[in-house]
Design an enzyme around this catalytic site. Structure first.
Site, PDB file in Angstrom:
ATOM      1  N   HIS A 157      -2.636   6.562   4.585  1.00  0.00           N
ATOM      2  CA  HIS A 157      -1.551   5.613   4.868  1.00  0.00           C
ATOM      3  C   HIS A 157      -0.171   6.142   4.491  1.00  0.00           C
ATOM      4  O   HIS A 157       0.728   5.391   4.108  1.00  0.00           O
ATOM      5  CB  HIS A 157      -1.803   4.283   4.160  1.00  0.00           C
ATOM      6  CG  HIS A 157      -1.122   3.122   4.840  1.00  0.00           C
ATOM      7  ND1 HIS A 157      -0.990   1.883   4.244  1.00  0.00           N
ATOM      8  CD2 HIS A 157      -0.525   3.019   6.058  1.00  0.00           C
ATOM      9  CE1 HIS A 157      -0.359   1.060   5.063  1.00  0.00           C
ATOM     10  NE2 HIS A 157      -0.068   1.724   6.169  1.00  0.00           N
ATOM     11  N   CYS A 183       0.787  -1.246   0.000  1.00  0.00           N
ATOM     12  CA  CYS A 183       0.000   0.000   0.000  1.00  0.00           C
ATOM     13  C   CYS A 183       0.814   1.288   0.000  1.00  0.00           C
ATOM     14  O   CYS A 183       0.759   2.072  -0.943  1.00  0.00           O
ATOM     15  CB  CYS A 183      -0.925   0.013   1.223  1.00  0.00           C
ATOM     16  SG  CYS A 183      -1.987  -1.427   1.390  1.00  0.00           S
TER      17      CYS A 183
END
Length: 457
Positions: A138, A79
């Protein structure tokens, strides 16, 4: 060909090829941009990419009305690296990022992507665009790493890598739902909340150019399907196939289909607000799928530099510019989207902030031919070190330093290891990989030394 020559080639593509595109963009209204990115979706989890057990008519419509790319890659196999590549437009290793950032409060949770004043949303803001990130960030918890620090005027979503879709708590059990830099409590299924806020943003900003990133955290774990409120076990830990009460493919499919419904609502809002013809819509994914995903025929999955870990779906709709129903074999990567968006919007980019990616829109429009690419990947897991370089149709994989050579144009499943036949390819690609690694690591070390020596404010 040296890495320096490769960079020069990319710069030529960036400055020369899009010249006509810039002129056309200047002659018309600045296009809006909606970038939709999903999380851990498999290569074959969409109807447009061969799925038989998932219904995704809304996402598939982008392939029908635009272009579907067959050889598109994520910047990283997990990610955070890919998101850093998107926001910066450059290889994330230049910032020391090549692994998922841990949850705040866990050792290492105080790091993130530094803002240098020329992130994608910052440059678009300077161009007069309204900017918003709705969904997963994130890239750091601290204020200097926040979406706002990178130029997003509005943020709603989660800052961690995953959270409970109903309770909105992260892996440490703490609340993880934010509006800008303030924690909020909002009832609802995360996927639906992301869709609702995205539609609201479009309604509020319809009168001005906008850049909206819709970052769904589905179908990332915990595999909580919609319309069945639940508490994710173990603070949303990753449930495995051998667990007693494990998740199912049906759960995972339901999560994707709810994303598809959300994408449909976003597309409908563009039509209702008379924005569709003035809006570039991009759909992609951040890395390969996990164990419930379908990555076939690609080998391996998330976390690896094999095709199943880095080759991802990508569809782009730009009415009047990109032909409908087109299928493109142009090799691309996440940071190409950054370069393409900046070029399409006529955004000025400082010389020292040129993306490592190239503007692929002129290629997809059919105005210039496909161009050969040389792209690089490296994992950040010290117990699972892998490297890869793709140049043209050829790919060299180093898995724990064991070499593999593939022609991924004819063998995307990486089943025919040609190392014992094409040593010439290995001799050509290994120096390119070494030069790239030296280049990105040197830049990171230099920037880290500069920050360490700067006075504390």
């Amino acid at each position: 060909m040296t890495f320096r020559v490769l960079l020069l080639f990319a710069c030529v593509c960036w400055t020369a090829a899009p010249a006509v595109a810039h002129a056309q963009a200047a002659a018309s209204a600045r296009p809006n941009v909606v970038l939709i990115i999903t999380d851990d979706m498999g290569w074959a989890d969409l109807g447009a990419y061969g799925a038989s057990d998932v219904r995704t008519p809304n996402i598939d419509s982008l392939a029908r009305d635009g272009v579907r790319m067959t050889d598109f890659y994520s910047n990283g196999p997990v990610c955070t690296p890919t998101r850093a590549g998107l926001i910066s437009g450059r290889y994330q290793q230049r910032y020391g990022i090549q692994a998922p950032l841990p949850t705040e409060g866990i050792p290492g949770g105080d790091v993130g992507l530094p803002s240098r004043g020329h992130s994608l949303p910052q440059l678009l803001s300077q161009r007069g665009y309204a900017t918003a990130l709705i969904g997963k960030w994130h890239l750091g918890y601290r204020q200097e790493f926040s979406p706002a620090a990178h130029g997003f005027a509005y943020f709603f979503g989660l800052k961690s890598g995953y959270h409970d879709f109903y309770a909105h708590t992260a892996g440490d059990g703490k609340p993880d739902l934010w509006e800008n830099d303030r924690q909020v409590v909002v009832e609802g299924y995360t996927t639906d909340l992301i869709t609702q806020r995205s539609v609201k943003f479009l309604e509020q900003q319809a009168a001005r150019p906008f850049f909206l990133e819709v970052a769904y955290n589905a179908p990332h774990w915990p595999y909580q399907p919609p319309d069945r409120p639940s508490m994710a076990p173990g603070n949303a830990r990753h449930v495995r196939p051998w667990d007693g009460e494990t998740s199912t493919r049906a759960d995972y499919v339901a999560m994707i289909e709810r994303v598809d419904r959300g994408v449909g609502e976003v597309l409908q809002a563009l039509e209702r607000l008379d924005l569709a013809r003035r809006t570039i819509v991009i759909f992609t994914n951040d890395n390969g799928g996990e164990w419930l995903a379908s990555n076939g025929p690609l080998l391996n999955r998330k976390g690896s530099v094999w095709e199943g870990g880095i080759r991802v779906p990508a569809m782009i709709r730009w009415p009047g510019r990109i032909p409908a129903g087109k299928v493109s074999g142009q090799v691309g990567i996440t940071m190409d989207l950054t370069a393409s968006i900046l070029a399409a919007t006529g955004t000025t980019v400082p010389a020292d902030a040129r993306p490592d990616g190239i503007d692929i829109f002129p290629i997809l429009e059919g105005r210039i031919p496909e161009v050969p690419r040389t792209l690089f990947w490296r994992t950040g897991n010290p117990t699972k070190q892998q490297w890869a370089v793709r140049s043209g149709d050829w790919k060299l994989v180093l898995d724990a330093l064991s070499p593999f050579v593939f022609n991924v144009r004819t063998d995307p499943g990486e089943r025919q290891n040609l190392t014992n036949q094409r040593q010439d390819i290995a001799r050509e690609l290994r120096p390119l990989l070494d030069a790239w690694e030296k280049d990105v690591d040197a830049e990171y070390k230099a920037s880290s030394a500069a920050r360490a020596s700067s006075p504390v404010k």
